[in-house]
Design a protein around this motif. Structure first.
Motif, PDB file in Angstrom:
ATOM      1  N   PHE A 157       0.868  -1.180   0.000  1.00 57.42           N
ATOM      2  CA  PHE A 157       0.000   0.000   0.000  1.00 57.42           C
ATOM      3  C   PHE A 157       0.902   1.226   0.000  1.00 57.42           C
ATOM      4  CE2 PHE A 157      -2.324  -3.338   2.145  1.00 57.42           C
ATOM      5  CZ  PHE A 157      -3.643  -3.190   1.748  1.00 57.42           C
ATOM      6  N   SER A 158       0.500   2.270  -0.720  1.00 56.27           N
ATOM      7  CA  SER A 158       1.332   3.473  -0.761  1.00 56.27           C
ATOM      8  C   SER A 158       0.497   4.697  -1.098  1.00 56.27           C
ATOM      9  CB  SER A 158       2.437   3.321  -1.813  1.00 56.27           C
ATOM     10  OG  SER A 158       3.276   4.467  -1.831  1.00 56.27           O
ATOM     11  N   ARG A 159       1.023   5.838  -0.677  1.00 55.51           N
ATOM     12  CA  ARG A 159       0.445   7.112  -1.101  1.00 55.51           C
ATOM     13  C   ARG A 159       0.987   7.530  -2.475  1.00 55.51           C
ATOM     14  NH1 ARG A 159      -2.300   9.273   3.085  1.00 55.51           N
ATOM     15  NH2 ARG A 159      -1.883   8.413   5.151  1.00 55.51           N
ATOM     16  N   ALA A 160       2.025   6.854  -2.925  1.00 56.69           N
ATOM     17  CA  ALA A 160       2.621   7.117  -4.229  1.00 56.69           C
ATOM     18  C   ALA A 160       1.814   6.431  -5.322  1.00 56.69           C
ATOM     19  CB  ALA A 160       4.065   6.617  -4.250  1.00 56.69           C
ATOM     20  N   PRO A 161       1.970   6.869  -6.580  1.00 57.14           N
ATOM     21  CA  PRO A 161       1.256   6.232  -7.694  1.00 57.14           C
ATOM     22  C   PRO A 161       1.895   4.907  -8.076  1.00 57.14           C
ATOM     23  CG  PRO A 161       2.591   8.037  -8.515  1.00 57.14           C
ATOM     24  CD  PRO A 161       2.707   8.077  -7.015  1.00 57.14           C
ATOM     25  N   ILE A 162       1.416   3.835  -7.492  1.00 53.99           N
ATOM     26  CA  ILE A 162       1.944   2.496  -7.797  1.00 53.99           C
ATOM     27  C   ILE A 162       0.874   1.679  -8.491  1.00 53.99           C
ATOM     28  CG2 ILE A 162       3.676   2.417  -5.974  1.00 53.99           C
ATOM     29  CD1 ILE A 162       1.645   0.806  -4.274  1.00 53.99           C
ATOM     30  N   PRO A 163       1.253   0.815  -9.450  1.00 57.08           N
ATOM     31  CA  PRO A 163       2.597   0.639 -10.008  1.00 57.08           C
ATOM     32  C   PRO A 163       2.998   1.809 -10.910  1.00 57.08           C
ATOM     33  CG  PRO A 163       1.029  -0.668 -11.229  1.00 57.08           C
ATOM     34  CD  PRO A 163       0.261  -0.090 -10.075  1.00 57.08           C
ATOM     35  N   TRP A 164       4.310   1.963 -11.082  1.00 55.90           N
ATOM     36  CA  TRP A 164       4.843   3.039 -11.931  1.00 55.90           C
ATOM     37  C   TRP A 164       5.077   2.493 -13.344  1.00 55.90           C
ATOM     38  CZ3 TRP A 164       5.385   8.137 -11.177  1.00 55.90           C
ATOM     39  CH2 TRP A 164       6.133   8.862 -12.111  1.00 55.90           C
ATOM     40  N   ASP A 165       4.483   3.149 -14.330  1.00 53.78           N
ATOM     41  CA  ASP A 165       4.639   2.723 -15.728  1.00 53.78           C
ATOM     42  C   ASP A 165       5.958   3.286 -16.261  1.00 53.78           C
ATOM     43  OD1 ASP A 165       4.487   2.203 -18.458  1.00 53.78           O
ATOM     44  OD2 ASP A 165       2.322   2.507 -18.514  1.00 53.78           O
ATOM     45  N   ARG A 166       7.026   2.502 -16.164  1.00 51.88           N
ATOM     46  CA  ARG A 166       8.369   3.008 -16.452  1.00 51.88           C
ATOM     47  C   ARG A 166       8.512   3.492 -17.886  1.00 51.88           C
ATOM     48  NH1 ARG A 166      13.749  -0.670 -16.668  1.00 51.88           N
ATOM     49  NH2 ARG A 166      12.685  -1.252 -18.595  1.00 51.88           N
ATOM     50  N   ASN A 167       7.970   2.776 -18.841  1.00 59.18           N
ATOM     51  CA  ASN A 167       8.145   3.154 -20.240  1.00 59.18           C
ATOM     52  C   ASN A 167       7.277   4.339 -20.635  1.00 59.18           C
ATOM     53  OD1 ASN A 167      10.062   1.169 -20.779  1.00 59.18           O
ATOM     54  ND2 ASN A 167       8.477  -0.362 -21.208  1.00 59.18           N
ATOM     55  N   TRP A 169       5.925   6.649 -18.687  1.00 60.79           N
ATOM     56  CA  TRP A 169       6.067   7.860 -17.881  1.00 60.79           C
ATOM     57  C   TRP A 169       7.522   8.271 -17.715  1.00 60.79           C
ATOM     58  CZ3 TRP A 169       2.464   6.049 -13.300  1.00 60.79           C
ATOM     59  CH2 TRP A 169       1.169   5.782 -13.812  1.00 60.79           C
ATOM     60  N   LYS A 170       8.338   8.014 -18.717  1.00 61.72           N
ATOM     61  CA  LYS A 170       9.768   8.302 -18.602  1.00 61.72           C
ATOM     62  C   LYS A 170      10.056   9.780 -18.386  1.00 61.72           C
ATOM     63  CE  LYS A 170      11.770   4.513 -21.295  1.00 61.72           C
ATOM     64  NZ  LYS A 170      12.455   4.150 -22.562  1.00 61.72           N
ATOM     65  N   THR A 171       9.340  10.638 -19.070  1.00 63.71           N
ATOM     66  CA  THR A 171       9.682  12.060 -19.052  1.00 63.71           C
ATOM     67  C   THR A 171       8.690  12.922 -18.304  1.00 63.71           C
ATOM     68  OG1 THR A 171       8.580  12.354 -21.189  1.00 63.71           O
ATOM     69  CG2 THR A 171      10.964  11.883 -21.206  1.00 63.71           C
ATOM     70  N   GLN A 172       7.424  12.492 -18.222  1.00 62.14           N
ATOM     71  CA  GLN A 172       6.423  13.321 -17.554  1.00 62.14           C
ATOM     72  C   GLN A 172       5.247  12.456 -17.105  1.00 62.14           C
ATOM     73  OE1 GLN A 172       5.273  16.172 -20.497  1.00 62.14           O
ATOM     74  NE2 GLN A 172       4.155  14.713 -21.750  1.00 62.14           N
ATOM     75  N   PRO A 173       4.498  12.931 -16.114  1.00 60.15           N
ATOM     76  CA  PRO A 173       3.328  12.172 -15.672  1.00 60.15           C
ATOM     77  C   PRO A 173       2.320  12.025 -16.805  1.00 60.15           C
ATOM     78  CG  PRO A 173       3.912  13.858 -14.072  1.00 60.15           C
ATOM     79  CD  PRO A 173       4.733  14.126 -15.304  1.00 60.15           C
ATOM     80  N   PRO A 174       1.463  11.016 -16.735  1.00 61.52           N
ATOM     81  CA  PRO A 174       0.473  10.807 -17.795  1.00 61.52           C
ATOM     82  C   PRO A 174      -0.641  11.853 -17.755  1.00 61.52           C
ATOM     83  CG  PRO A 174       0.052   9.316 -15.989  1.00 61.52           C
ATOM     84  CD  PRO A 174       1.344  10.021 -15.666  1.00 61.52           C
ATOM     85  N   THR A 175      -1.334  11.989 -18.841  1.00 61.76           N
ATOM     86  CA  THR A 175      -2.511  12.861 -18.885  1.00 61.76           C
ATOM     87  C   THR A 175      -3.800  12.059 -18.822  1.00 61.76           C
ATOM     88  OG1 THR A 175      -2.436  12.840 -21.300  1.00 61.76           O
ATOM     89  CG2 THR A 175      -1.303  14.657 -20.171  1.00 61.76           C
ATOM     90  N   LEU A 176      -3.705  10.745 -19.042  1.00 63.16           N
ATOM     91  CA  LEU A 176      -4.861   9.872 -18.920  1.00 63.16           C
ATOM     92  C   LEU A 176      -4.384   8.456 -18.607  1.00 63.16           C
ATOM     93  CD1 LEU A 176      -5.168   8.040 -21.785  1.00 63.16           C
ATOM     94  CD2 LEU A 176      -5.734  10.286 -22.651  1.00 63.16           C
ATOM     95  N   LEU A 177      -5.290   7.657 -18.091  1.00 55.83           N
ATOM     96  CA  LEU A 177      -4.984   6.269 -17.754  1.00 55.83           C
ATOM     97  C   LEU A 177      -5.721   5.365 -18.736  1.00 55.83           C
ATOM     98  CD1 LEU A 177      -5.376   6.455 -13.864  1.00 55.83           C
ATOM     99  CD2 LEU A 177      -3.289   6.695 -15.208  1.00 55.83           C
ATOM    100  N   GLU A 178      -4.972   4.498 -19.373  1.00 54.74           N
ATOM    101  CA  GLU A 178      -5.551   3.689 -20.455  1.00 54.74           C
ATOM    102  C   GLU A 178      -5.922   2.272 -20.016  1.00 54.74           C
ATOM    103  OE1 GLU A 178      -2.799   3.892 -23.668  1.00 54.74           O
ATOM    104  OE2 GLU A 178      -3.225   6.006 -24.094  1.00 54.74           O
ATOM    105  N   THR A 179      -5.583   1.876 -18.799  1.00 58.39           N
ATOM    106  CA  THR A 179      -5.937   0.540 -18.306  1.00 58.39           C
ATOM    107  C   THR A 179      -6.495   0.655 -16.891  1.00 58.39           C
ATOM    108  OG1 THR A 179      -3.846   0.014 -17.192  1.00 58.39           O
ATOM    109  CG2 THR A 179      -3.931  -0.345 -19.580  1.00 58.39           C
TER     110      THR A 179
END
Length: 257
Positions: A157-167, A169-179
């Motif tokens: 459990f975490s307050r962080a956004p887990i899991p992290w999509d490494r590929n 979100w390499k350069t910036q946070p996402p603008t939408l979630l596709e899954t």
């Protein structure tokens, strides 16, 4: 199943909304609405746990069983453990913690967490999660996220956004979630009574202190937590006056329908 116990902790001294268990909603105190939702579940026994004589008097007035507890508990889990000890519950008894500020909680999810724990003999705890569909929720540290293994047991459990999509979100946070890979933890718990008596004797765990999430104490001590996922968002509880007005409006609109 009907052999589980619901405990409803109800404190008068809420920091944000003092006295909220007794605040009126549709002509009844809030804690009575919570008790009525619990009565709609399959629970064999429903107990209101409080440290305040005003709540005790109100609860006994509408026919509830009440256990008076100490007023110095650090968490609702500590209060639950005291109730389990006072009632001399056997270690394998399943205890569902239904917060006293959840007047809209569906009875079906109370049954769900109890059934999920009963189905996994190795688990000590069960809880709920729901899918996260928007980026703001995912990156909000006030929203707790959970990841699970293939059998539905919590990995972390975490307050962080887990899991992290490494590929992605390499350069910036996402603008939408596709899954639907991301899950928000919903704080409804079922426990085995024996686990509760052990839990309160453990010191806070390092991860618990970092994240300020007490369920991490169970994971760091090697206990298994089952996570049931619900498909739709559950109604929120009452933490503020705005929340109270939202719930009052809900009951008002239901009567007009």
């Amino acid at each position: 199943m009907s052999d589980f116990v619901v405990v409803i902790p109800a404190r008068f001294g809420s920091s944000r909304l003092p006295g909220k268990p007794l605040m009126e909603i549709d002509g009844l105190p809030m804690v009575q609405h919570v008790w009525l939702r619990a009565r709609e579940s399959s629970a064999a026994r429903i107990v209101i746990a409080t440290d305040d004589a005003r709540i005790e008097q109100a609860a006994r007035g509408f026919g509830a069983e009440v256990v008076m507890t100490r007023d110095d508990h650090h968490s609702g889990t500590d209060r639950l453990a005291e109730v389990g000890a006072k009632l001399a519950l056997p270690d394998e008894t399943i205890v569902v913690n239904v917060q006293g500020d959840e007047p809209l909680l569906p009875a079906a999810v109370i049954d769900l967490v109890a059934e999920r724990l009963a189905a996994d003999e190795r688990a000590s705890v069960s809880t709920l999660a729901e899918p996260i569909h928007d980026v703001d929720t995912l990156f909000n540290p006030n929203v707790v996220k959970v990841v699970t293994d293939l059998s539905g047991r919590a990995l972390y459990f975490s307050r962080a956004p887990i899991p992290w999509d490494r590929n992605a979100w390499k350069t910036q946070p996402p603008t939408l979630l596709e899954t639907d890979a991301w899950l928000r933890h919903v704080g409804l718990y079922a426990y085995r009574a024996g686990f509760l008596s052990d839990y309160v004797n453990w010191p806070p765990a390092p991860l618990e202190q970092l994240e300020q999430l007490e369920q991490l104490r169970a994971l760091q001590h090697g206990h298994l937590i089952q996570v049931a996922t619900v498909s739709s968002s559950l109604p929120g509880g009452v933490d503020t006056l705005e929340d109270l007005e939202r719930v009052r409006q809900h009951f008002s609109q239901r009567e007009k329908a």
